[in-house]
Design a protein around this motif. Sequence first.
Motif, PDB file in Angstrom:
ATOM      1  N   LYS A 280     -60.419   1.336  -7.502  1.00 54.23           N
ATOM      2  CA  LYS A 280     -59.154   0.674  -7.186  1.00 54.23           C
ATOM      3  C   LYS A 280     -58.280   0.578  -8.420  1.00 54.23           C
ATOM      4  CE  LYS A 280     -60.655  -2.054  -3.207  1.00 54.23           C
ATOM      5  NZ  LYS A 280     -60.604  -3.366  -2.545  1.00 54.23           N
TER       6      LYS A 280
ATOM      7  N   GLU B  73     -55.440  -1.943  -5.212  1.00 52.34           N
ATOM      8  CA  GLU B  73     -55.229  -0.952  -4.165  1.00 52.34           C
ATOM      9  C   GLU B  73     -56.165   0.225  -4.405  1.00 52.34           C
ATOM     10  OE1 GLU B  73     -53.387  -0.982  -1.467  1.00 52.34           O
ATOM     11  OE2 GLU B  73     -52.415  -2.910  -1.827  1.00 52.34           O
TER      12      GLU B  73
ATOM     13  N   LYS C  92     -49.246   5.056   4.961  1.00 59.76           N
ATOM     14  CA  LYS C  92     -49.352   4.597   3.575  1.00 59.76           C
ATOM     15  C   LYS C  92     -50.260   5.575   2.836  1.00 59.76           C
ATOM     16  CE  LYS C  92     -51.090   0.655   0.890  1.00 59.76           C
ATOM     17  NZ  LYS C  92     -51.748  -0.668   0.986  1.00 59.76           N
TER      18      LYS C  92
ATOM     19  N   ILE D 287     -48.122   5.386  -5.070  1.00 55.91           N
ATOM     20  CA  ILE D 287     -47.985   5.084  -3.659  1.00 55.91           C
ATOM     21  C   ILE D 287     -46.810   5.859  -3.073  1.00 55.91           C
ATOM     22  CG2 ILE D 287     -47.571   3.242  -1.992  1.00 55.91           C
ATOM     23  CD1 ILE D 287     -48.791   1.347  -4.177  1.00 55.91           C
TER      24      ILE D 287
ATOM     25  N   GLY E  78     -59.531   2.872   4.127  1.00 56.16           N
ATOM     26  CA  GLY E  78     -59.924   1.985   3.037  1.00 56.16           C
ATOM     27  C   GLY E  78     -61.361   1.542   3.199  1.00 56.16           C
TER      28      GLY E  78
ATOM     29  N   ALA F 269     -47.305  -1.560  -5.478  1.00 51.02           N
ATOM     30  CA  ALA F 269     -48.324  -2.528  -5.068  1.00 51.02           C
ATOM     31  C   ALA F 269     -48.002  -3.936  -5.551  1.00 51.02           C
ATOM     32  CB  ALA F 269     -49.684  -2.102  -5.602  1.00 51.02           C
TER      33      ALA F 269
ATOM     34  N   GLU G  36     -44.786  -6.447  -1.927  1.00 55.28           N
ATOM     35  CA  GLU G  36     -45.428  -5.143  -2.068  1.00 55.28           C
ATOM     36  C   GLU G  36     -45.436  -4.403  -0.736  1.00 55.28           C
ATOM     37  OE1 GLU G  36     -48.648  -8.314  -1.663  1.00 55.28           O
ATOM     38  OE2 GLU G  36     -46.780  -8.026  -2.759  1.00 55.28           O
TER      39      GLU G  36
END
Length: 476
Positions: free
Chosen positions: A57, A61, A72, A79, A179, A400, A430
């Motif tokens: 991460k 994120e 996303k 991102i 995720g 983020a 975010e």
Amino acid sequence: MEDNNTETSFRDRISTVTETGKRKWIYPKKPHGQWYTRRKIVSYILILVLIVLPFLKYQNEPLFLLNIIDRKFIIFGTIFTPQDSYLFAVGMIMLIIFIVLFTFVFGRLFCGWVCPQTIFMEMVYRRIEYAIEGDARAQMKLNNGPWTGEKIFKKTLKHTIFLILALVFISLLLSLVLGIDNILAAYKNPGQNYSLVLALLLLSGAFYFIFAFFREQVCTNVCPYGRMQSVLLVDTSVVVHYDYYRGEGRASVKDRNNSIKSGESKAEDFGDCIDCNNCVAVCPTGIDIRNGTQLECVNCTACMDACDDVMTKMNKPKGLIRYASELSIAERKPFTLSKRAYAYSAVLLVIVGVFAFLAFKRAGLEGIILRTPGMTYQYAPGDSTRITNLYNFKLINKTAGSIENVEIKIKNIDGAEVVQVPGEIKEVKEFGISSGTLILTIPVSKMEGYKTPIVFDVYSNGKLMDEVKTNFLGPH
């Protein structure tokens, strides 16, 4: 070049289908050699990346996420949102050109070394099968034999491991979309995440079926990349090739010795190939590479290792089967890149440069400012020297972290006034979106006609975040 094997001199079907159209099960021998060792190293590094990557991460994120459902996308900490679709388009063009260039130069090198189908099949599932059931001959004997206690035990153990690995790999792959936190939550509370658990089970079942039963049929019947090679490959492409000049005429050691003793032939009449068929025995798609480049060949190098092993035992040079181009074998010259390869490389380099430039210029806070539909210009109340336009704005945070104290200002017209409704935006959360209305008033003397180009600057804490171009309407 005459081929003694009439069955393979011309084929009107793929190697895994019989004359009657039934599935022909492939039992490849366990490969070994320097090329297989290199492929194992590459494969295990990629498997390790798959295992570790979902847990990495950056700023709370995932380091890598392709969430198609929520639109996303996170690629190594950066991102991307649906507003970055232009980057996606450029990236797809870059990928297509890369595939064309790579295949044009190196053939199906991707299939043999990097493709997930090959890695999972040959470096995971097939190796487990070798460990439990033995090599090709032992597997064939076990499958054709009666259902004894030993066979039931081996089959149960193998398929249980296959199922567990399918669930593990699907969980890891799906975590790159949803995720890892959502995947772990589904396992902890299956009742509250029954739809995700059901999806995991169904996908794991499909994954298990592919690697336990369907196998090489994915490469020969389903994958479009194998069909593409017939269009993309040229005589200068580097693929796994049999050196027919050196190998023909082929004959077994016994046949050539008998022929020489009887005086029918001389030693120089024979090529280096002793017709041992080891290259065919180790092929995971069941082809004979000596018949030339074929649809089923994934360039896995198993035949190269098998042939090199035989050549070493025969005290002959390695490389009878090797990475080479058709032209280099026909002309007996070393491989060189063609002019077309350089041209493809130049085009690819330009597109990579464009993609890098667009990605670098990409703003963390994107502003979209458009004139309000159905509204025309108005004169300012009590002041005929100024014109007013109404705009709708939308601010999109692609980072983020939250972006605070956002303000929109006019850049290119002196005397212009901007009224932001609501006023200064305190925070855009975010991946959040904030919207509102702008009232822009400029002096009539600054108008350039019916449409006047204007530029809005979007600031956060006094720092310029984005620049938006649009038009301002006024009287002719």
